[in-house]
Design a protein around this motif. Structure first.
Motif, PDB file in Angstrom:
ATOM      1  N   MET A 162       0.799  -1.272   0.168  1.00  0.00           N
ATOM      2  CA  MET A 162       0.029  -0.006  -0.061  1.00  0.00           C
ATOM      3  C   MET A 162       0.795   1.066  -0.076  1.00  0.00           C
ATOM      4  SD  MET A 162      -2.651  -1.213  -0.581  1.00  0.00           S
ATOM      5  CE  MET A 162      -4.039  -0.056  -0.521  1.00  0.00           C
ATOM      6  N   PRO A 163       1.872   1.315   0.814  1.00  0.00           N
ATOM      7  CA  PRO A 163       2.724   2.440   0.843  1.00  0.00           C
ATOM      8  C   PRO A 163       3.351   2.656  -0.833  1.00  0.00           C
ATOM      9  CG  PRO A 163       3.290   1.512   2.739  1.00  0.00           C
ATOM     10  CD  PRO A 163       2.461   0.536   1.888  1.00  0.00           C
ATOM     11  N   PHE A 164       4.001   1.527  -1.341  1.00  0.00           N
ATOM     12  CA  PHE A 164       4.403   1.764  -2.702  1.00  0.00           C
ATOM     13  C   PHE A 164       3.059   2.187  -3.715  1.00  0.00           C
ATOM     14  CE2 PHE A 164       8.084  -1.686  -2.490  1.00  0.00           C
ATOM     15  CZ  PHE A 164       8.585  -0.954  -1.489  1.00  0.00           C
ATOM     16  N   LEU A 165       1.973   1.557  -3.490  1.00  0.00           N
ATOM     17  CA  LEU A 165       0.955   2.191  -4.547  1.00  0.00           C
ATOM     18  C   LEU A 165       0.585   3.607  -4.191  1.00  0.00           C
ATOM     19  CD1 LEU A 165      -1.623   1.490  -5.919  1.00  0.00           C
ATOM     20  CD2 LEU A 165      -2.866   0.738  -4.077  1.00  0.00           C
ATOM     21  N   ALA A 166       0.534   4.056  -3.062  1.00  0.00           N
ATOM     22  CA  ALA A 166       0.417   5.349  -2.547  1.00  0.00           C
ATOM     23  C   ALA A 166       1.485   6.567  -3.544  1.00  0.00           C
ATOM     24  CB  ALA A 166       0.351   5.819  -1.073  1.00  0.00           C
ATOM     25  N   ARG A 167       2.685   5.973  -3.587  1.00  0.00           N
ATOM     26  CA  ARG A 167       3.568   6.634  -4.304  1.00  0.00           C
ATOM     27  C   ARG A 167       3.560   6.524  -5.690  1.00  0.00           C
ATOM     28  NH1 ARG A 167       6.316   9.169  -7.025  1.00  0.00           N
ATOM     29  NH2 ARG A 167       8.294  10.051  -7.009  1.00  0.00           N
ATOM     30  N   VAL A 168       3.300   5.341  -6.352  1.00  0.00           N
ATOM     31  CA  VAL A 168       3.207   5.062  -7.539  1.00  0.00           C
ATOM     32  C   VAL A 168       1.883   5.841  -8.152  1.00  0.00           C
ATOM     33  CG1 VAL A 168       2.590   3.382  -9.614  1.00  0.00           C
ATOM     34  CG2 VAL A 168       4.327   3.116  -7.805  1.00  0.00           C
ATOM     35  N   LEU A 169       0.661   5.563  -7.351  1.00  0.00           N
ATOM     36  CA  LEU A 169      -0.494   6.206  -8.018  1.00  0.00           C
ATOM     37  C   LEU A 169      -0.481   7.935  -7.876  1.00  0.00           C
ATOM     38  CD1 LEU A 169      -3.465   5.505  -8.866  1.00  0.00           C
ATOM     39  CD2 LEU A 169      -4.229   5.696  -6.507  1.00  0.00           C
ATOM     40  N   THR A 170       0.041   8.375  -6.808  1.00  0.00           N
ATOM     41  CA  THR A 170      -0.169   9.906  -6.764  1.00  0.00           C
ATOM     42  C   THR A 170       1.011  10.434  -7.356  1.00  0.00           C
ATOM     43  OG1 THR A 170       1.037   9.998  -4.694  1.00  0.00           O
ATOM     44  CG2 THR A 170      -1.374   9.528  -4.641  1.00  0.00           C
ATOM     45  N   GLY A 171       2.246  10.038  -7.593  1.00  0.00           N
ATOM     46  CA  GLY A 171       3.541  10.414  -8.004  1.00  0.00           C
ATOM     47  C   GLY A 171       3.772  11.570  -7.196  1.00  0.00           C
ATOM     48  N   THR A 172       3.542  11.662  -6.021  1.00  0.00           N
ATOM     49  CA  THR A 172       3.646  12.834  -5.033  1.00  0.00           C
ATOM     50  C   THR A 172       5.008  12.267  -3.969  1.00  0.00           C
ATOM     51  OG1 THR A 172       1.577  13.573  -4.874  1.00  0.00           O
ATOM     52  CG2 THR A 172       3.140  14.085  -3.153  1.00  0.00           C
ATOM     53  N   PRO A 173       6.140  12.905  -4.057  1.00  0.00           N
ATOM     54  CA  PRO A 173       7.230  12.504  -3.116  1.00  0.00           C
ATOM     55  C   PRO A 173       6.883  12.379  -1.647  1.00  0.00           C
ATOM     56  CG  PRO A 173       7.850  14.190  -4.540  1.00  0.00           C
ATOM     57  CD  PRO A 173       6.563  14.088  -4.690  1.00  0.00           C
ATOM     58  N   TRP A 174       7.344  11.264  -1.011  1.00  0.00           N
ATOM     59  CA  TRP A 174       7.271  11.183   0.411  1.00  0.00           C
ATOM     60  C   TRP A 174       5.757  10.294   0.655  1.00  0.00           C
ATOM     61  CZ3 TRP A 174      11.450  10.269   2.613  1.00  0.00           C
ATOM     62  CH2 TRP A 174      12.540  11.019   1.958  1.00  0.00           C
ATOM     63  N   ALA A 226       4.838   7.559   0.097  1.00  0.00           N
ATOM     64  CA  ALA A 226       4.988   6.131   0.894  1.00  0.00           C
ATOM     65  C   ALA A 226       5.350   6.156   2.326  1.00  0.00           C
ATOM     66  CB  ALA A 226       6.289   5.238   0.058  1.00  0.00           C
ATOM     67  N   THR A 227       6.381   7.131   2.491  1.00  0.00           N
ATOM     68  CA  THR A 227       6.468   7.235   3.896  1.00  0.00           C
ATOM     69  C   THR A 227       5.408   7.705   4.877  1.00  0.00           C
ATOM     70  OG1 THR A 227       8.813   7.846   3.268  1.00  0.00           O
ATOM     71  CG2 THR A 227       8.140   8.502   5.472  1.00  0.00           C
ATOM     72  N   ILE A 228       4.736   8.403   4.409  1.00  0.00           N
ATOM     73  CA  ILE A 228       3.384   9.256   5.150  1.00  0.00           C
ATOM     74  C   ILE A 228       2.321   7.817   5.212  1.00  0.00           C
ATOM     75  CG2 ILE A 228       1.462  10.298   5.055  1.00  0.00           C
ATOM     76  CD1 ILE A 228       3.430  12.755   3.603  1.00  0.00           C
ATOM     77  N   THR A 229       2.191   7.056   4.208  1.00  0.00           N
ATOM     78  CA  THR A 229       1.388   5.952   4.528  1.00  0.00           C
ATOM     79  C   THR A 229       1.788   4.859   5.141  1.00  0.00           C
ATOM     80  OG1 THR A 229       0.725   6.051   1.875  1.00  0.00           O
ATOM     81  CG2 THR A 229       0.304   4.215   2.900  1.00  0.00           C
ATOM     82  N   SER A 230       3.117   4.696   5.219  1.00  0.00           N
ATOM     83  CA  SER A 230       3.671   3.720   6.243  1.00  0.00           C
ATOM     84  C   SER A 230       3.527   4.322   7.573  1.00  0.00           C
ATOM     85  CB  SER A 230       5.272   3.528   5.826  1.00  0.00           C
ATOM     86  OG  SER A 230       5.358   2.766   4.754  1.00  0.00           O
ATOM     87  N   GLY A 231       3.743   5.357   8.021  1.00  0.00           N
ATOM     88  CA  GLY A 231       3.681   6.010   9.180  1.00  0.00           C
ATOM     89  C   GLY A 231       2.431   5.938   9.750  1.00  0.00           C
ATOM     90  N   ILE A 232       1.395   6.239   9.017  1.00  0.00           N
ATOM     91  CA  ILE A 232      -0.190   5.941   9.394  1.00  0.00           C
ATOM     92  C   ILE A 232      -0.596   4.420   9.506  1.00  0.00           C
ATOM     93  CG2 ILE A 232      -2.470   6.048   8.390  1.00  0.00           C
ATOM     94  CD1 ILE A 232      -1.509   8.800   7.059  1.00  0.00           C
ATOM     95  N   ALA A 233       0.012   3.533   8.595  1.00  0.00           N
ATOM     96  CA  ALA A 233      -0.159   2.230   8.763  1.00  0.00           C
ATOM     97  C   ALA A 233       0.427   1.540   9.831  1.00  0.00           C
ATOM     98  CB  ALA A 233       0.244   1.199   7.429  1.00  0.00           C
TER      99      ALA A 233
END
Length: 154
Positions: free
Chosen positions: A31-43, A45-52
């Motif tokens: 899911m963190p990788f998906l967040a980064r790939v889908l949005t194209g927005t830096p960081w 994946a890190t934000i998603t991992s922190g929440i997860a």
């Protein structure tokens, strides 16, 4: 939900055969990788991992340490993909491999002395690379599917 459901299997796999754990643990990167790939927005994946990590923490056998592990892998992934936009497959593969190496290094202190053999260490690193690569590939596939049905980033 997927990460929390695997929290029961992870400690046993890590104790018995670390390479199996390394493959299982790649699910946490999807899911963190998906967040980064889908949005194209830096960081992202890190934000998603922190929440997860905060959500998984109560269900994890390692407690708050899960937050550190998740954020380390995603931070390395984000660092390699630091530019804005959808990354190329080559950069994505490199980011996944670097995240795998970082996760391997982070996991070394919890290895039992019986598992510190060249075979187990090599197999665990290879499993990390395969697992993180599979997570990145799945993120690309899921992102493409989401775009096909109209999910777009701004």
């Amino acid at each position: 939900m997927l990460s929390a459901s695997l929290s029961a299997l992870s400690p046993g796999a890590a104790a018995v055969f670390p390479p199996a754990y390394a493959l299982l643990a790649a699910v946490h990167s999807l899911m963190p990788f998906l967040a980064r790939v889908l949005t194209g927005t830096p960081w992202t994946a890190t934000i998603t991992s922190g929440i997860a990590g905060v959500l998984i923490w109560p269900f994890s056998a390692v407690g708050p340490l899960v937050l550190i592990v998740l954020v380390v892998g995603s931070s390395v992934f984000d660092l390699v993909l630091r530019r804005r936009g959808v990354p190329s497959r080559g950069r994505l593969a490199a980011a996944a491999a670097c995240a795998a190496a970082a996760l391997f290094v982070v996991s070394l202190p919890v290895f039992s002395s019986a598992h510190l053999t060249p075979f187990i260490l090599t197999a665990t690193l290879a499993a990390r690379v395969l697992g993180e690569g599979a997570a990145a590939g799945a993120a690309v596939a899921l992102s493409a599917g989401l775009r096909r049905v109209g999910v777009r980033s701004r």
